[in-house]
Scaffold this motif. Structure first.
Motif, mmCIF file in Angstrom:
data_model
loop_
_atom_site.group_PDB
_atom_site.id
_atom_site.type_symbol
_atom_site.label_atom_id
_atom_site.label_comp_id
_atom_site.label_asym_id
_atom_site.label_seq_id
_atom_site.Cartn_x
_atom_site.Cartn_y
_atom_site.Cartn_z
ATOM 1 N N VAL A 56 0.849 -1.197 0.000
ATOM 2 C CA VAL A 56 0.000 0.000 0.000
ATOM 3 C C VAL A 56 0.885 1.248 0.000
ATOM 4 O O VAL A 56 0.645 2.201 -0.749
ATOM 5 C CB VAL A 56 -0.958 -0.016 1.214
ATOM 6 C CG1 VAL A 56 -1.785 1.256 1.273
ATOM 7 C CG2 VAL A 56 -1.848 -1.260 1.171
ATOM 8 N N VAL A 57 1.910 1.221 0.832
ATOM 9 C CA VAL A 57 2.845 2.357 0.888
ATOM 10 C C VAL A 57 3.453 2.579 -0.496
ATOM 11 O O VAL A 57 3.562 3.715 -0.983
ATOM 12 C CB VAL A 57 3.967 2.094 1.923
ATOM 13 C CG1 VAL A 57 5.033 3.183 1.857
ATOM 14 C CG2 VAL A 57 3.384 1.992 3.321
ATOM 15 N N ASP A 58 3.804 1.471 -1.152
ATOM 16 C CA ASP A 58 4.456 1.608 -2.443
ATOM 17 C C ASP A 58 3.506 2.194 -3.494
ATOM 18 O O ASP A 58 3.900 3.062 -4.284
ATOM 19 C CB ASP A 58 5.023 0.269 -2.907
ATOM 20 C CG ASP A 58 6.121 0.500 -3.908
ATOM 21 O OD1 ASP A 58 7.052 1.278 -3.595
ATOM 22 O OD2 ASP A 58 6.033 -0.032 -5.029
ATOM 23 N N ALA A 59 2.270 1.734 -3.491
ATOM 24 C CA ALA A 59 1.299 2.273 -4.453
ATOM 25 C C ALA A 59 1.075 3.757 -4.190
ATOM 26 O O ALA A 59 0.950 4.566 -5.124
ATOM 27 C CB ALA A 59 -0.016 1.506 -4.364
ATOM 28 N N PHE A 60 1.052 4.133 -2.923
ATOM 29 C CA PHE A 60 0.864 5.545 -2.575
ATOM 30 C C PHE A 60 2.069 6.372 -3.050
ATOM 31 O O PHE A 60 1.910 7.439 -3.660
ATOM 32 C CB PHE A 60 0.661 5.686 -1.067
ATOM 33 C CG PHE A 60 0.228 7.062 -0.662
ATOM 34 C CD1 PHE A 60 -1.052 7.507 -0.936
ATOM 35 C CD2 PHE A 60 1.096 7.927 -0.035
ATOM 36 C CE1 PHE A 60 -1.464 8.794 -0.589
ATOM 37 C CE2 PHE A 60 0.702 9.204 0.320
ATOM 38 C CZ PHE A 60 -0.589 9.633 0.047
ATOM 39 N N ARG A 61 3.269 5.856 -2.793
ATOM 40 C CA ARG A 61 4.496 6.545 -3.242
ATOM 41 C C ARG A 61 4.469 6.741 -4.769
ATOM 42 O O ARG A 61 4.756 7.835 -5.269
ATOM 43 C CB ARG A 61 5.722 5.708 -2.847
ATOM 44 C CG ARG A 61 7.056 6.299 -3.300
ATOM 45 C CD ARG A 61 8.206 5.295 -3.167
ATOM 46 N NE ARG A 61 8.008 4.098 -3.987
ATOM 47 C CZ ARG A 61 8.217 4.034 -5.285
ATOM 48 N NH1 ARG A 61 8.649 5.082 -5.952
ATOM 49 N NH2 ARG A 61 7.992 2.908 -5.961
ATOM 50 N N VAL A 62 4.092 5.679 -5.493
ATOM 51 C CA VAL A 62 4.034 5.770 -6.960
ATOM 52 C C VAL A 62 3.069 6.879 -7.383
ATOM 53 O O VAL A 62 3.368 7.693 -8.254
ATOM 54 C CB VAL A 62 3.612 4.403 -7.558
ATOM 55 C CG1 VAL A 62 3.210 4.541 -9.027
ATOM 56 C CG2 VAL A 62 4.743 3.384 -7.403
ATOM 57 N N SER A 63 1.906 6.938 -6.724
ATOM 58 C CA SER A 63 0.925 7.963 -7.099
ATOM 59 C C SER A 63 1.492 9.362 -6.858
ATOM 60 O O SER A 63 1.269 10.279 -7.655
ATOM 61 C CB SER A 63 -0.396 7.767 -6.347
ATOM 62 O OG SER A 63 -0.309 8.231 -5.003
ATOM 63 N N MET A 64 2.223 9.530 -5.782
ATOM 64 C CA MET A 64 2.791 10.851 -5.483
ATOM 65 C C MET A 64 3.828 11.253 -6.539
ATOM 66 O O MET A 64 3.874 12.402 -6.984
ATOM 67 C CB MET A 64 3.447 10.862 -4.096
ATOM 68 C CG MET A 64 2.514 10.556 -2.946
ATOM 69 S SD MET A 64 1.069 11.626 -2.858
ATOM 70 C CE MET A 64 1.754 13.054 -2.086
ATOM 71 N N VAL A 65 4.650 10.289 -6.939
ATOM 72 C CA VAL A 65 5.666 10.583 -7.964
ATOM 73 C C VAL A 65 4.978 10.962 -9.283
ATOM 74 O O VAL A 65 5.355 11.933 -9.951
ATOM 75 C CB VAL A 65 6.607 9.365 -8.150
ATOM 76 C CG1 VAL A 65 7.515 9.562 -9.359
ATOM 77 C CG2 VAL A 65 7.439 9.130 -6.891
ATOM 78 N N LEU A 66 3.924 10.220 -9.639
ATOM 79 C CA LEU A 66 3.261 10.481 -10.919
ATOM 80 C C LEU A 66 2.495 11.807 -10.915
ATOM 81 O O LEU A 66 2.372 12.463 -11.947
ATOM 82 C CB LEU A 66 2.299 9.341 -11.257
ATOM 83 C CG LEU A 66 2.955 7.983 -11.501
ATOM 84 C CD1 LEU A 66 1.883 6.917 -11.711
ATOM 85 C CD2 LEU A 66 3.887 8.016 -12.706
ATOM 86 N N TYR A 67 1.961 12.176 -9.772
ATOM 87 C CA TYR A 67 1.182 13.417 -9.674
ATOM 88 C C TYR A 67 2.064 14.658 -9.476
ATOM 89 O O TYR A 67 1.555 15.788 -9.479
ATOM 90 C CB TYR A 67 0.220 13.343 -8.486
ATOM 91 C CG TYR A 67 -1.184 12.872 -8.823
ATOM 92 C CD1 TYR A 67 -1.887 13.416 -9.900
ATOM 93 C CD2 TYR A 67 -1.829 11.914 -8.040
ATOM 94 C CE1 TYR A 67 -3.175 13.001 -10.194
ATOM 95 C CE2 TYR A 67 -3.126 11.496 -8.329
ATOM 96 C CZ TYR A 67 -3.792 12.048 -9.411
ATOM 97 O OH TYR A 67 -5.070 11.652 -9.704
ATOM 98 N N ALA A 68 3.373 14.462 -9.300
ATOM 99 C CA ALA A 68 4.222 15.572 -8.847
ATOM 100 C C ALA A 68 4.310 16.746 -9.832
ATOM 101 O O ALA A 68 4.343 17.904 -9.415
ATOM 102 C CB ALA A 68 5.625 15.059 -8.529
ATOM 103 N N GLU A 69 4.326 16.432 -11.124
ATOM 104 C CA GLU A 69 4.663 17.508 -12.068
ATOM 105 C C GLU A 69 4.110 17.198 -13.452
ATOM 106 O O GLU A 69 4.111 16.043 -13.874
ATOM 107 C CB GLU A 69 6.203 17.649 -12.094
ATOM 108 C CG GLU A 69 6.795 18.342 -13.291
ATOM 109 C CD GLU A 69 6.302 19.766 -13.516
ATOM 110 O OE1 GLU A 69 5.631 20.354 -12.638
ATOM 111 O OE2 GLU A 69 6.547 20.282 -14.614
ATOM 112 N N HIS A 70 3.660 18.237 -14.149
ATOM 113 C CA HIS A 70 3.155 18.012 -15.508
ATOM 114 C C HIS A 70 3.149 19.299 -16.316
ATOM 115 O O HIS A 70 2.103 19.717 -16.846
ATOM 116 C CB HIS A 70 1.749 17.393 -15.461
ATOM 117 C CG HIS A 70 1.478 16.539 -16.643
ATOM 118 N ND1 HIS A 70 0.324 16.608 -17.382
ATOM 119 C CD2 HIS A 70 2.233 15.585 -17.242
ATOM 120 C CE1 HIS A 70 0.386 15.738 -18.373
ATOM 121 N NE2 HIS A 70 1.523 15.110 -18.307
ATOM 122 N N SER A 71 4.267 19.944 -16.426
ATOM 123 C CA SER A 71 4.491 21.162 -17.222
ATOM 124 C C SER A 71 3.431 22.252 -16.978
ATOM 125 O O SER A 71 3.032 22.466 -15.838
ATOM 126 C CB SER A 71 4.658 20.820 -18.706
ATOM 127 O OG SER A 71 3.445 20.519 -19.321
#
Ligand code: ACO
Length: 378
Positions: A173-188
């Motif tokens: 669960v922690v890992d899935a949450f971490r992945v979501s944070m990385v993906l949501y971090a930035e988008h020009s």
């Protein structure tokens, strides 16, 4: 001035340079400071990605250790931030709570009006550390639960879940949450980031820019879509005992009816990506792991049914919000808390852009074509 001179929604307009991230719609790829986002999501902590976005480089071990120590020490909220949140109704939208909290954090800050690069980076790091406590505080007060204090032995993702739910989350669960944070971090230059840059361009302060960005993110055409996706699932009806196939069939029918009624279905489509969002495969893999972890095959049925029906009818692909919504639902977050989680992630990208805008500033002030009445006498 002709109709074609007007770029509604600034679609296709290039307004500035950025070195923070590169979106390539032709190859469906997204790079943060040159690194593919899926590679970062596979192997880097959110703390490392935050430093990468701010400084342009992945941190050394010593730099990371310093930041991690400061982040762990900065996870509490000042008394007046908690008091301001407590003044807000428990049924207001949690994005209003996030917006208010950042505003108060800014008002408290000794360096609020100092826009030197050192001060801006310090403020970005502090906001990164504090914002999860806002989300957790608000989620718990809405449920009538006591506040859970942060734990310095847990990393960012572990501690976020700990403060929210009061128990240690499973490593998957922690890992899935971490992945979501990385993906949501930035988008020009998305709508909220552009908002932050517009505010910065007037020489306003960092917390004002983030507060404005939160307002832009709240809308359902942008960040609010992750919440809206879950409302769709809930409208279709989630039945834990249903088979995956039956759930998919119901979802397909729902989508066909929605499209026949000319509805916009949240979680699908993107202004930049027209052949699929670069972040979806990585987030979908994280969702698959959560579905397996929680034993919730019917959620996959709903997901697949909607996606297939949309693809068949309009060939429109899911965006990041589509797999992220059900992932946060399975983790136990209330639906309205999904977009505040997006804030926690995007604080990194917003503040990287604020610093970039500050470093090579030009006031952002476009023109408009007047189409009101001709001059007339009073
Ligand atoms: N559902 C149904 N039809 C859609 C959708 C959708 N989600 N998205 C686009 N379309 C259709 C439009 O109806 C339009 O059809 P038409 O030409 O027959 O009128 C066509 O596709 C083009 O759509 P636009 O809205 O003009 O495209 P635009 O580039 O302006 O929109 C947007 C992008 C706003 C994201 C749009 O796809 C949308 O509203 N999606 C739903 C909201 C959403 O999921 N937002 C999250 C964005 S990603 C993020 O913030 C992480």
């Amino acid at each position: 001035m002709t109709e074609t001179d007007i770029k509604k929604g600034l679609a296709g307009v290039v307004v500035d340079y950025t070195a923070v991230s590169k979106v390539n719609p032709d190859t469906n790829s997204l790079l943060y400071r040159g690194y593919p986002v899926q590679d970062l999501a596979a192997s880097k902590s959110f703390e490392e990605v935050a430093l990468l976005l701010w400084t342009g480089e992945l941190p050394s071990e010593a730099e990371l250790a310093d930041f991690v120590a400061a982040e762990r020490a900065g996870r509490t909220l000042a008394a007046n931030v908690k008091a301001a949140i407590d003044l807000l109704p428990t049924d207001c939208h949690p994005m209003d709570v996030g917006r208010t909290a950042v505003s108060v954090i800014g008002a408290n800050h000794a360096l609020a009006e100092d826009s030197s690069p050192e001060a801006e980076l310090a403020k970005a790091k502090e906001l990164f550390a504090a914002f999860p406590a806002v989300v957790a505080y608000d989620q718990r007060r809405r449920r009538g639960l006591d506040v859970v204090e942060p734990r310095a032995d847990l990393d960012y993702a572990q501690n976020f879940l700990w403060m929210t739910f009061g128990e240690e989350a499973a490593p998957e669960v922690v890992d899935a949450f971490r992945v979501s944070m990385v993906l949501y971090a930035e988008h020009s230059f998305n709508a909220s980031t552009f908002t932050a840059r517009v505010i910065t361009s007037t020489l306003s302060d960092l917390h004002s820019a983030v507060t404005g960005a939160i307002g832009a993110l709240k809308g359902s055409l942008h960040g609010g879509a992750n919440e809206a996706v879950m409302h769709t699932f809930q409208e279709i009806g989630i039945d834990k005992n249903e088979t995956r196939e039956d759930a998919a069939a119901r979802a397909k029918t729902w989508m066909e009816e929605a499209l026949a009624a000319k509805k916009k279905v949240m979680g699908f489509g993107h202004r930049v990506y027209k052949h699929g969002d670069s972040r979806v495969p990585t987030m979908k893999a994280a969702l698959d792991k959560m579905i397996e972890h929680y034993g919730r095959g019917e959620m996959l049925g709903l997901y697949d049914g909607l996606e297939a029906a949309m693809d068949e009818a309009k060939a429109i692909k899911p965006n990041l919000d589509y797999p992220a919504g059900p992932t946060y639902h399975l983790m136990g977050f209330d639906t309205e808390m999904f977009t505040p989680i997006f804030i926690a992630a995007r604080i990194t990208g917003w503040t990287a852009h604020i610093m970039e805008q500050r470093a090579a500033n030009a006031l952002i002030r476009p023109l408009s074509a007047y189409n009101g009445p001709e001059q007339r006498a009073l």
